[in-house]
Structures are given as C-alpha cells and as structure tokens.
Scaffold this motif. Structure first.
Motif, PDB file in Angstrom:
ATOM      1  N   VAL A  55    -112.672-104.899  49.136  1.00 48.77           N
ATOM      2  CA  VAL A  55    -112.113-105.386  47.870  1.00 48.77           C
ATOM      3  C   VAL A  55    -110.797-104.683  47.564  1.00 48.77           C
ATOM      4  CG1 VAL A  55    -112.438-105.410  45.351  1.00 48.77           C
ATOM      5  CG2 VAL A  55    -114.301-106.115  46.872  1.00 48.77           C
ATOM      6  N   VAL A  56    -109.834-105.467  47.128  1.00 44.22           N
ATOM      7  CA  VAL A  56    -108.573-104.946  46.601  1.00 44.22           C
ATOM      8  C   VAL A  56    -108.615-105.096  45.082  1.00 44.22           C
ATOM      9  CG1 VAL A  56    -106.075-105.290  46.492  1.00 44.22           C
ATOM     10  CG2 VAL A  56    -107.265-105.439  48.688  1.00 44.22           C
ATOM     11  N   LEU A  57    -108.327-103.996  44.371  1.00 45.09           N
ATOM     12  CA  LEU A  57    -108.355-103.978  42.905  1.00 45.09           C
ATOM     13  C   LEU A  57    -106.946-103.718  42.395  1.00 45.09           C
ATOM     14  CD1 LEU A  57    -110.157-103.859  40.265  1.00 45.09           C
ATOM     15  CD2 LEU A  57    -110.116-101.372  40.570  1.00 45.09           C
ATOM     16  N   TYR A  71    -105.425-100.751  44.470  1.00 45.36           N
ATOM     17  CA  TYR A  71    -106.368 -99.882  45.169  1.00 45.36           C
ATOM     18  C   TYR A  71    -107.048-100.626  46.310  1.00 45.36           C
ATOM     19  CZ  TYR A  71    -106.150 -97.212  40.768  1.00 45.36           C
ATOM     20  OH  TYR A  71    -105.735 -96.521  39.673  1.00 45.36           O
ATOM     21  N   ASP A  72    -107.260 -99.933  47.414  1.00 42.79           N
ATOM     22  CA  ASP A  72    -108.157-100.384  48.481  1.00 42.79           C
ATOM     23  C   ASP A  72    -109.508 -99.729  48.215  1.00 42.79           C
ATOM     24  OD1 ASP A  72    -109.535-100.952  50.764  1.00 42.79           O
ATOM     25  OD2 ASP A  72    -108.123 -99.998  52.147  1.00 42.79           O
ATOM     26  N   LEU A  73    -110.460-100.491  47.693  1.00 40.51           N
ATOM     27  CA  LEU A  73    -111.723 -99.907  47.267  1.00 40.51           C
ATOM     28  C   LEU A  73    -112.576 -99.413  48.432  1.00 40.51           C
ATOM     29  CD1 LEU A  73    -112.911-101.951  44.150  1.00 40.51           C
ATOM     30  CD2 LEU A  73    -111.481 -99.905  44.296  1.00 40.51           C
ATOM     31  N   ASN A  74    -112.247 -99.807  49.668  1.00 43.65           N
ATOM     32  CA  ASN A  74    -112.907 -99.196  50.818  1.00 43.65           C
ATOM     33  C   ASN A  74    -112.648 -97.691  50.866  1.00 43.65           C
ATOM     34  OD1 ASN A  74    -113.986-101.561  51.821  1.00 43.65           O
ATOM     35  ND2 ASN A  74    -112.259-101.986  53.188  1.00 43.65           N
ATOM     36  N   PHE A  90    -107.982-106.898  38.250  1.00 44.79           N
ATOM     37  CA  PHE A  90    -108.160-108.094  39.069  1.00 44.79           C
ATOM     38  C   PHE A  90    -108.668-107.682  40.453  1.00 44.79           C
ATOM     39  CE2 PHE A  90    -105.165-108.967  35.781  1.00 44.79           C
ATOM     40  CZ  PHE A  90    -105.471-110.242  35.366  1.00 44.79           C
ATOM     41  N   ARG A  91    -109.729-108.408  40.911  1.00 44.66           N
ATOM     42  CA  ARG A  91    -110.375-108.118  42.188  1.00 44.66           C
ATOM     43  C   ARG A  91    -110.274-109.311  43.124  1.00 44.66           C
ATOM     44  NH1 ARG A  91    -115.112-104.399  42.338  1.00 44.66           N
ATOM     45  NH2 ARG A  91    -115.993-105.923  43.774  1.00 44.66           N
ATOM     46  N   ALA A  92    -110.119-108.996  44.414  1.00 43.66           N
ATOM     47  CA  ALA A  92    -110.211-110.034  45.451  1.00 43.66           C
ATOM     48  C   ALA A  92    -110.791-109.382  46.706  1.00 43.66           C
ATOM     49  CB  ALA A  92    -108.859-110.650  45.747  1.00 43.66           C
ATOM     50  N   ARG A  93    -111.613-110.144  47.443  1.00 43.55           N
ATOM     51  CA  ARG A  93    -112.247-109.608  48.662  1.00 43.55           C
ATOM     52  C   ARG A  93    -111.513-110.141  49.886  1.00 43.55           C
ATOM     53  NH1 ARG A  93    -117.185-107.308  49.356  1.00 43.55           N
ATOM     54  NH2 ARG A  93    -117.905-108.099  47.340  1.00 43.55           N
ATOM     55  N   ALA A  94    -111.008-109.222  50.696  1.00 41.75           N
ATOM     56  CA  ALA A  94    -110.374-109.594  51.960  1.00 41.75           C
ATOM     57  C   ALA A  94    -111.442-109.789  53.037  1.00 41.75           C
ATOM     58  CB  ALA A  94    -109.383-108.518  52.389  1.00 41.75           C
ATOM     59  N   SER A  95    -111.051-110.379  54.156  1.00 46.41           N
ATOM     60  CA  SER A  95    -112.022-110.655  55.218  1.00 46.41           C
ATOM     61  C   SER A  95    -112.267-109.440  56.109  1.00 46.41           C
ATOM     62  CB  SER A  95    -111.545-111.827  56.077  1.00 46.41           C
ATOM     63  OG  SER A  95    -110.321-111.491  56.728  1.00 46.41           O
ATOM     64  N   ARG A  96    -111.272-108.542  56.198  1.00 48.82           N
ATOM     65  CA  ARG A  96    -111.398-107.369  57.070  1.00 48.82           C
ATOM     66  C   ARG A  96    -110.852-106.138  56.337  1.00 48.82           C
ATOM     67  NH1 ARG A  96    -108.535-110.768  60.351  1.00 48.82           N
ATOM     68  NH2 ARG A  96    -106.871-109.232  60.633  1.00 48.82           N
ATOM     69  N   PRO A  97    -111.158-104.937  56.815  1.00 42.68           N
ATOM     70  CA  PRO A  97    -110.709-103.720  56.133  1.00 42.68           C
ATOM     71  C   PRO A  97    -109.310-103.269  56.510  1.00 42.68           C
ATOM     72  CG  PRO A  97    -112.150-103.123  57.936  1.00 42.68           C
ATOM     73  CD  PRO A  97    -112.146-104.632  57.884  1.00 42.68           C
ATOM     74  N   ASP A  98    -108.685-103.920  57.522  1.00 43.46           N
ATOM     75  CA  ASP A  98    -107.427-103.403  58.044  1.00 43.46           C
ATOM     76  C   ASP A  98    -106.283-104.405  57.968  1.00 43.46           C
ATOM     77  OD1 ASP A  98    -108.490-105.137  59.863  1.00 43.46           O
ATOM     78  OD2 ASP A  98    -108.279-103.810  61.609  1.00 43.46           O
ATOM     79  N   PRO A 134    -119.501 -94.246  47.200  1.00 44.24           N
ATOM     80  CA  PRO A 134    -119.175 -94.444  48.618  1.00 44.24           C
ATOM     81  C   PRO A 134    -120.111 -95.467  49.263  1.00 44.24           C
ATOM     82  CG  PRO A 134    -119.309 -92.102  48.062  1.00 44.24           C
ATOM     83  CD  PRO A 134    -119.828 -92.850  46.877  1.00 44.24           C
ATOM     84  N   GLY A 135    -119.515 -96.379  50.011  1.00 45.45           N
ATOM     85  CA  GLY A 135    -120.305 -97.378  50.730  1.00 45.45           C
ATOM     86  C   GLY A 135    -120.887 -98.481  49.884  1.00 45.45           C
ATOM     87  N   ASP A 136    -120.473 -98.574  48.642  1.00 40.05           N
ATOM     88  CA  ASP A 136    -120.993 -99.627  47.761  1.00 40.05           C
ATOM     89  C   ASP A 136    -120.617-100.992  48.334  1.00 40.05           C
ATOM     90  OD1 ASP A 136    -121.626-101.396  45.731  1.00 40.05           O
ATOM     91  OD2 ASP A 136    -120.774-100.169  44.126  1.00 40.05           O
TER      92      ASP A 136
END
Length: 532
Positions: free
Chosen positions: A427-429, A401-404, A490-498, A419-421
């Motif tokens: 974050v990618v889940l 999932y793209d949590l954005n 499993f979660r990881a945070r990317a640097s950008r949304p795209d 929304p907007g959390d």
C-alpha cells in the motif's frame, strides 16, 4: 504592575453609558470627500454622504468607531504595520471623529497571506522562532509577491499570543506587535488565547485586545472583495477575581450583538456576486470525512452557525479562513457556496512546550501538515490559494509513504502500522493536506491507474518523530501529543513491492502536483518538484 493593573480593572463595575452622537468625515489625504464609506461602532452601520460626512448615535460600549475601508483605499495612518482604521471615542465626545484614507495604486492586484495561531508566549524559544523563521519566511513571501506585481497584506487568524503566559512570562499583545515585524499591512483576528484572563465575561475579556489591537470584529474592502473579520470565540472566564487567573472557559460562537452588526455590514455590500472573505478563529464547518462516511452536521460552530448561513444566502461565493484546530481541514457546505479553509497553526504542535522540561513546538500539526501559511492570489478571475510550509517550497503539498516499510510496534499508540500487517501490504499512503471537495488524487503503477480510496488515518511520521520519542523519554503521551485521525489521507494498493508509483494531486484551482515514488523505500517522500 501589570498584574496589579489587571486586578484593579477586573473589579471595576462599568456604568451604564448614555448614547453619544458621533460625527465626522471620511476624506482622502488631499481632502477629497469619500462618499458611501461605511462607519460603525460595532452595532450600527451608516454610510457617508456625498460630502463625506456621517453621524450615528452610539452607546460607545466598545469604545471606538471604525471605517470599513472602501475598495481602492487604505487607511492613511498605521500603527507599526497595522492599518489604523478605527478611532477611540469617549462617552460624551463632541469633537468630529474623522478618518483619512490613501488611494491605492490601480496597477497591482491584491495578495493575502493568511497565517493562523502564531501563539507566542515567551517560552521554549518561540520568540527566536518568530524572528528567525516566521517573520523571515513571511517577508520573503511578501517580497516575492511584490516582485510579481502583487500588493500583499497579511491576515492573522487568531491566537497571536497565549493568555496563559501574559502575566507569568510577561509577554502579551503589545510585545507581539513590536516583534511581528513583517513588511506588509497586517489585519488581526482575535482568538481565544487573545482574551485577558483577569476579566470575567466575553466583552470584558476583550478589553486588552481593544486597547492594544483595536476592534475585535470589523470589515474592509480590497481587491474587489469584501473582507469581514469576526470574533467567534465566546470567552467566559468564570472567575476573574483579583490576584489570580480565573478558570478559562470558552466555546465557538458569536454574540447576538455581533450577529446583528454582521447583518448590517453585509447589507451594506453592493455587489453580492463579488468574492466575500470571512476571517474567524474558531472552526465554522464540521471536519471533513473519509470515503463512505457522512457529515452529521454542517456546522461545527453550533452557536450562530445557522444564523451566519442565512446572512450569507445572498452571496455567490464565500471563503471562510480560520485557525484554532492546529490541523488543516478544507471543507465546503453541501451546496458548495461556502468554503472553509481551516489552516494549520503557524506554531505547529504547541503542547510539547508545556511538558517539563519544556520542548520546542513540533513543526507539524496532528494531521501531519507542516506549520506555515496560505497565499491567496487575486490576479485571477477567481482568487486562488496555495498553502506553504515555513522554510519549504510552495510546491510541497503532500507526503507519501511505502507502508511495506513503515513499522510501528507499540500497540498502545496505534495498531494501524504493525510490521507485516496484511492490510498494508504493497500500500502507498499519501497525506495531501490541501485536499478539499473538487480536488483529485490519482496514483499510477507503471502507467496503470490504481484504485485510490480516501481514508481517515493518522500520519505515521507524527508517531515516529513525536509520540514514540516522547514516550521513550518517559513522557505520558496524551491526546494533545498524538496525531489526529484526518480525512486528507489516500491509499492505493500496488501489485508488487518494488514498482515505482506516481502520485498526482490536482487542486480545485487546477494546480497539479506529481511525484514518482521509488519502492521499496524506508524514506518518507516529501515532494519538492515542479508545479504544472
């Protein structure tokens, strides 16, 4: 008639049985004696002598004796697709109770298909689903395994049916046997819903199972491994009075007599270094936990769990296959010696069928894992397993999932995907339902490895496809209809949304699954690519 018959039986007080000398031979179909075969009445275990003879003194309280089929053989007789490894025996029987075995081809390796909680009850289209989805998909797997030179058997993990509906819907174990037309030998495990609700007490409630299915616990040898099938549900129907269903009450555990039999059965296994497989319905080990949490108790099955641990101490590698939870929980003991594969229910989320009006079962469990079955391959030095969803590629092992782009506004259901959390920004889940200790999950953004954290979370898709629509229809969404907080997330945070993110899952056997997830994405990415 069925209700009347059950009502009459439930009122019978069984007499105390005198011991009977049971004797006979074990031979192959040519008449050659089979020495060293284990014979049991569910209490004692004796071995055949060099001439294939055995004898034991038994109370015959279970009504049968069975052979623990030696490796390299299978029972010569079948009941449909079920190997007939037992014989019904009456008190005072004096005739020989013989077993005939057939030698197996020496040039094919074993494959085991393990399937849990099929739970057919003749409601909400489940018999049609059994025929058109479950059996059809299982038979495709059987044919595929045979084409690869493997010899498949099927091991069910309990709850073939549902005792709630045996009498109300006129569908029970005998009906299931007729309709479970898979093209491979089937060994059944007893579950809580396979007990007869018109009988009070654990052993009496198994009466119908014993009549229709055979022993409720037994063992056999195949593919260089010893298999033990246990009944680890203590079913205590407190009111089995004639004319109505009693209060169904059960807990996960084992009787002292079954544990005593298990000790004798395991003592008869010569090679303690060979793989040992134990099939049971109820969950043995505690559920897995997320990063930073600790397991408070090793055994979820508190009634007999520690005793099983001591009995298994001599064995190097033990694989426990279980069901019951309608979720996937792959867990190891701290020393890694016992590994439990608690598989997702074949019937998925079963409870929507009890809503008025009934809805069909939901195709995933509360943890988001799809309904399906496991395939064990014994052609490798150590048996390996892979979980396969019904009508899905065996390569499909995770959902990303793209949590954005995930927004759930109903705070009465969850506050985790608002929304907007900010906690979910970029974050990618990943839901990796086959994760177990020793596996790895990695994520990469433009080739840069991200920090991945194992978390306990609910699958968003389960909310979107089940809880939210049901609530919109006015259904009270109770716990059984909500997703489970599972630790294979499993979660990881990317640097950008795209930026694209590559997710890589490597299982304990070295099978690697990867997908590159394009972002932003409203879609749920269920990977169907190639396995390395």
């Amino acid at each position: 008639m069925r209700i009347l018959f059950a009502s009459i039986l439930s009122a019978i007080v069984l007499p105390v049985m005198a011991d009977t000398l049971v004797h006979g031979t074990v031979t192959d179909i040519s008449g050659t004696p089979v020495a060293g075969a284990a014979i049991s009445d569910g209490h004692e275990v004796v071995l055949t002598d060099p001439s294939g003879h055995y004898s034991l003194v038994s109370p015959l309280d279970l009504g049968y004796v069975f052979v623990s089929t030696p490796d390299g053989y299978e029972p010569a007789e079948r009941l449909g697709n079920r190997p007939k490894f037992w014989q019904y025996v009456s008190e005072g029987e004096t005739s020989p109770v013989d077993f005939r075995l057939r030698r197996l081809a020496a040039d094919s390796s074993l494959a085991v298909i393990a399937v849990a909680d099929i739970q057919i009850a003749n409601r909400a289209g489940d018999r049609e689903r059994l025929r058109d989805l479950y059996v059809r998909d299982l038979n495709r797997a059987v044919d595929s395994l045979r084409s690869c030179g493997l010899s498949p058997i099927i091991l069910t993990l309990g709850d073939q049916t549902c005792e709630y509906y045996w009498y109300d819907n006129n569908y029970g174990l005998a009906d299931f046997n007729r309709e479970f037309t898979v093209n491979a030998p089937v060994y059944h495990t007893m579950g809580n819903h396979d007990n007869d609700p018109y009988f009070a007490g654990d052993i009496p409630a198994a009466t119908t199972w014993h009549r229709e299915m055979g022993p409720s616990y037994y063992s056999f040898n195949r593919g260089g491994s010893h298999f033990v099938v246990l009944d680890n549900i203590l079913y205590n129907n407190a009111d089995g009075a004639p004319g109505h269903h009693g209060k169904r009450d059960y807990r996960t555990g084992m009787t002292s007599s079954q544990l005593a039999w298990l000790e004798r059965d395991l003592a008869s296994v010569g090679d303690k270094n060979a793989p040992l497989f134990i099939s049971m319905h109820g969950v043995l080990l505690s559920y897995p936990v997320a990063e930073g949490d600790t397991v408070k108790s090793v055994y979820r099955m508190t009634d007999g769990g520690q005793r099983i641990d001591s009995l298994l101490a001599p064995f190097r590698r033990v694989n426990v296959l279980s069901g019951h939870a309608h979720n996937s929980h792959f867990q190891h003991t701290p020393d890694g010696r016992i590994r439990e594969y608690n598989y997702q229910a074949a019937c998925g989320t079963w409870w929507p069928a009890r809503i008025k009006p009934p809805r069909p079962n939901f195709w995933m469990g509360g943890d988001g894992a799809p309904w399906g079955y496991a395939i064990w391959n014994f052609s490798t030095p150590e048996p390996t397993q892979l979980y396969k969803g019904f009508a899905m590629s065996p390569d499909c092992q995770m959902r990303v999932y793209d949590l954005n782009c995930v927004a759930i506004t109903d705070t009465t259901l969850t506050k985790d995907y608002l929304p907007g959390d900010e906690t979910n920004r970029n974050v990618v889940l990943a839901n990796v339902w086959a994760y177990e200790p020793g596996c790895t999950v990695r994520m990469y953004e433009d080739g840069r490895e991200l920090k991945v954290t194992r978390v306990k979370a609910q699958d968003p898709l389960h909310f979107m496809l089940r809880a939210i629509p049901l609530k919109a229809e006015g259904v009270a969404v109770n716990k059984s209809l909500m997703p489970e907080k599972t630790a294979h997330m499993f979660r990881a945070r990317a640097s950008r949304p795209d930026t694209p993110v590559r997710v890589e899952f490597t299982d304990i056997h070295g099978h690697r699954f990867t997908t590159t997830f394009s972002r932003p994405s409203q879609a749920v990415d269920v990977w169907q690519g190639n396995m390395n």
